[in-house]
Motif scaffolding. Structure first.
Motif, short mmCIF file in Angstrom:
data_model
loop_
_atom_site.label_atom_id
_atom_site.label_comp_id
_atom_site.label_asym_id
_atom_site.label_seq_id
_atom_site.Cartn_x
_atom_site.Cartn_y
_atom_site.Cartn_z
N VAL A 45 1.12 15.16 -0.49
CA VAL A 45 1.23 16.40 0.26
C VAL A 45 1.75 17.51 -0.66
O VAL A 45 2.62 17.27 -1.51
CB VAL A 45 2.16 16.21 1.48
N ILE B 130 3.97 20.38 -2.08
CA ILE B 130 5.37 20.80 -1.93
C ILE B 130 5.59 22.00 -2.85
O ILE B 130 6.20 21.89 -3.90
CB ILE B 130 6.35 19.65 -2.24
N HIS C 22 5.41 22.94 8.28
CA HIS C 22 4.45 22.10 7.55
C HIS C 22 3.03 22.46 7.95
O HIS C 22 2.79 23.15 8.96
CB HIS C 22 4.72 20.62 7.83
N GLN D 30 6.93 17.79 3.66
CA GLN D 30 6.60 19.20 3.51
C GLN D 30 7.59 20.10 4.24
O GLN D 30 7.92 21.19 3.77
CB GLN D 30 5.18 19.47 4.01
N ASP E 248 10.49 20.46 2.01
CA ASP E 248 10.18 21.41 0.95
C ASP E 248 10.31 22.85 1.44
O ASP E 248 10.84 23.72 0.72
CB ASP E 248 8.76 21.16 0.43
#
Length: 669
Positions: free
Chosen positions: A285, A287, A458, A482, A485
């Motif tokens: 994913v 970030i 996200h 995410q 992040d």
């Protein structure tokens, strides 16, 4: 002191000298004796001698003769032992003094073998002395012999260790050559192992090999030769020199940095886009905030943590491997006399740091109320939760060592970011000339905290799952990564990287059931294989002049020394911690770490541990033993533990375990 009453009143009881040959319980035996005493002594100045002798099975003695001498003093007599199960006697009235000799003699019946023995002893009034007397038989009737056969293994001898050249430009080759002999030709054929702290050796099991490195620095090259049972080692250093001097260095800054440590829960390297070579089938994913941070600093490629959360936190806060603190599994309690990173900064930093910990604690067992433990570790500000997980991240309670507990209706990643931002803003407003150290331990992306995050955090497609719904699936795990992040990005908006050093690390590997199939590491959390211990690490901001990647061996213990040195406390290597600070500015620098170690256990039971150098890894997983070549076999599928060709490799790693054992408990390893 013991007293006894006699006709003249209280007198001190006589001291006893125990003369022992063998060991036995004693019953009294008749004594006949006489003495020629050259010294006149008072009762206060004499002692007694107690004899307790035990003879071998089958030996029968009728009497034992004794003689005690010192200068002109002599005392002798016999002990009738024919009706006693053991030989015992008490011989009293011996003047206090040093340098007495007792001689014992006897004969066995019916064969008349003579037994004699003697010993030196001292007499201290009111004291007790133990002396051992060995009776030796002059005949052979009760003696035998034992034939012992075996071999003495002589260690290999390294006749030649040639390393040329000792200084070479980056990208150049260094030739390694060894000649060894085995004086006794056994028990197995000689095996060789070249190891290095920098660069790559093309054929580490051959007597002749090549060493190359793509970065400047000094490599410690070690040769281990094994005959299958014993080893011999030799080592030297090789320097790789950059063809052009680096222009990235900046003048040293005397102002200490703020320090921000961010710990992500259950986040293995393979789940993070910073390590694309480890990605699984569905990819990693994005970030963007952590990726942007990495572009402004260093990404570390070879980082180990412990396989579970409490042990990793224990290593960071103490700089000690878990077996040295007792924190070897989730829920272990860190002793409160541990000298923590907070203690050292408070006591030794030349700057007046403000310090705080927000989020997950989990160093006081699974208690949710033991806030005194937090205070005892030298942490002045704490707000978060005490145990392994906070449960529902949308509905949780934060505890505070400086105030009442508080119900938190906000998503945990958002709330913990708010706690940190509020602290930083207040500190910089009220103490603008003092730096701060913030330890932020997020609950994301812990398995039991994987609830679908708010949509604005996200962009992962979670299907029909609604916000706030718990789902321990890979897709929700990625959404949690995410969302973490996103909140890290919001925090960094309030952090000046020209004044702050940021450290981002995962606390252990990804839970195996949440790993993306096809990822480049074996197993997951709770395992000492790479999937359980390999974690991301980024360091960026003030004092970090290098950019790119660093492949030096790192363990989570190393953050202890690193943070201390960032705070102005010169430690270098302390406990099991090696400072990473030299690597932040100098591509040719070394931390001094030659091996990494990790473990998980319940103390003496369920023990799992691993140790590696730059290429090979030793694994002990309960009763299983493994040896893996992480260069040729990164998925740890080909077990070389019983390979004769790798005997020197195995012996080299086992020798390092023996070094760790010096500071370990009795059960270790």
């Amino acid at each position: 002191m013991v007293h006894s009453r006699n006709g003249s009143g209280l007198t001190r009881s006589l001291g006893k000298i125990a003369v022992l040959a063998g060991l036995g319980l004693s019953l009294g035996a008749p004594i006949v004796g006489c003495a020629t005493e050259a010294l006149e002594v008072e009762a206060e100045d004499v002692g007694s001698l107690g004899l307790k002798l035990e003879v071998a099975d089958g030996v029968t003695l009728q009497t034992v003769t004794y003689k005690i001498t010192k200068g002109d003093y002599q005392k002798s007599g016999t002990i009738d032992v024919k009706d006693a199960p053991t030989i015992s006697a008490k011989i009293g009235g011996i003047p206090a003094g040093n340098g007495y000799t007792i001689e014992l003699s006897s004969s066995s019946v019916p064969d008349g073998i003579a037994f004699t023995g003697s010993a030196q002893f001292n007499v201290t009034a009111g004291g007790t002395t133990s002396v051992s007397v060995r009776l030796r038989g002059a005949g052979t009737s009760k003696n035998g012999s034992v034939n012992v056969s075996g071999t003495l293994n002589v260690a290999p001898v390294i006749d030649e260790l040639t390393v040329t050249p000792l200084s070479v430009f980056v990208g150049g080759e260094v030739t390694l050559r060894a000649v060894a002999v085995d004086p006794d030709q056994g028990p197995s054929s000689l095996t060789y192992y070249w190891s290095t702290t920098e660069g790559v050796i093309d054929d580490p099991l051959s007597p002749t090999a090549k060493l190359t490195s793509q970065s400047p620095g000094t490599a410690l090259v070690k040769l281990t030769v094994s005959d299958g049972e014993t080893i011999t080692t030799s080592e030297t250093s090789v320097t790789f020199v950059a063809r052009e001097a680096s222009s990235g260095a900046e003048p040293p800054d005397s102002d200490p940095p703020n320090i921000l440590l961010i710990i992500a829960d259950d986040l293995g390297s393979e789940a993070v886009s910073l390590y694309p070579d480890l990605a699984g089938n569905s990819g990693q994913v994005p970030i963007p905030n952590i990726e942007n941070l990495a572009e402004q600093g260093l990404v570390f490629d070879t980082v180990w943590a412990s396989p579970m959360c409490s042990p990793t936190r224990g290593t960071i806060i103490s700089g000690l491997y878990g077996y040295r603190t007792g924190v070897t599994t989730a829920g272990s309690v860190l002793p409160t006399d541990t000298v923590t990173v907070f203690d050292r900064i408070t006591a030794d930093s030349p700057s007046n740091y403000g310090q705080a910990l927000f989020g997950k604690y989990h160093l006081a067992g699974n208690s949710s109320t033991n806030l005194q433990h937090v205070r005892d570790l030298g942490i002045p500000v704490f707000r978060g939760y005490m145990g392994a997980t906070l449960g529902n991240p949308f509905n949780w309670t934060a505890v505070d060592i400086n105030g009442p507990s508080q119900f938190i209706p906000d998503y945990a990643a958002t709330a913990l970011t708010d706690f940190s931002v509020d602290y930083i803003r207040e500190h910089e407003s009220t103490r603008p000339n003092d730096p701060w150290f913030v330890w932020l331990a997020h609950s994301q992306v812990h398995q039991s905290s994987n609830y679908v995050p708010p949509e604005h955090l996200h962009s992962v497609d979670v299907g029909n799952l609604r916000v706030g719904q718990q789902s321990n699936t890979t897709v929700v795990y990625k959404a949690a990564i995410q969302s973490l992040d996103t909140e890290i990005g919001r925090l960094l908006e309030d952090v000046d990287l020209e004044k702050t050093t940021v450290i981002f690390i995962g606390d252990n590997g990804t839970v195996a059931s949440l790993k993306d199939p096809g990822s480049g590491v074996r197993d997951g959390k709770t395992s000492v294989y790479e999937g359980g211990v390999r974690v991301p690490l980024v360091i960026a901001g003030k004092g970090v002049t290098r950019r790119g990647r660093e492949d030096a061996l790192v363990t989570s213990t190393d953050l202890y020394a690193t943070i201390l040195e960032l705070a102005g406390i010169q430690v270098g290597h302390i406990n099991n911690s090696y400072s990473l600070k030299p690597l932040l500015t100098d591509e040719s620098a070394s931390t001094g770490r030659t091996h990494s170690f990790t473990e998980l256990s319940n103390g003496t039971t369920n023990r799992r541990y691993a140790l590696r150098d730059t290429r090979y890894k030793l694994v002990v997983n309960l009763q299983e033993r493994g040896l893996y070549d992480l260069v040729a076999d990164p998925l740890e599928r080909n077990n070389l533990y019983s390979s004769p060709a790798h005997a020197a490799v195995l012996a080299s790693l086992q020798a390092e375990i023996a070094e760790l054992k010096v500071h370990g408990p009795a059960y270790f390893p």
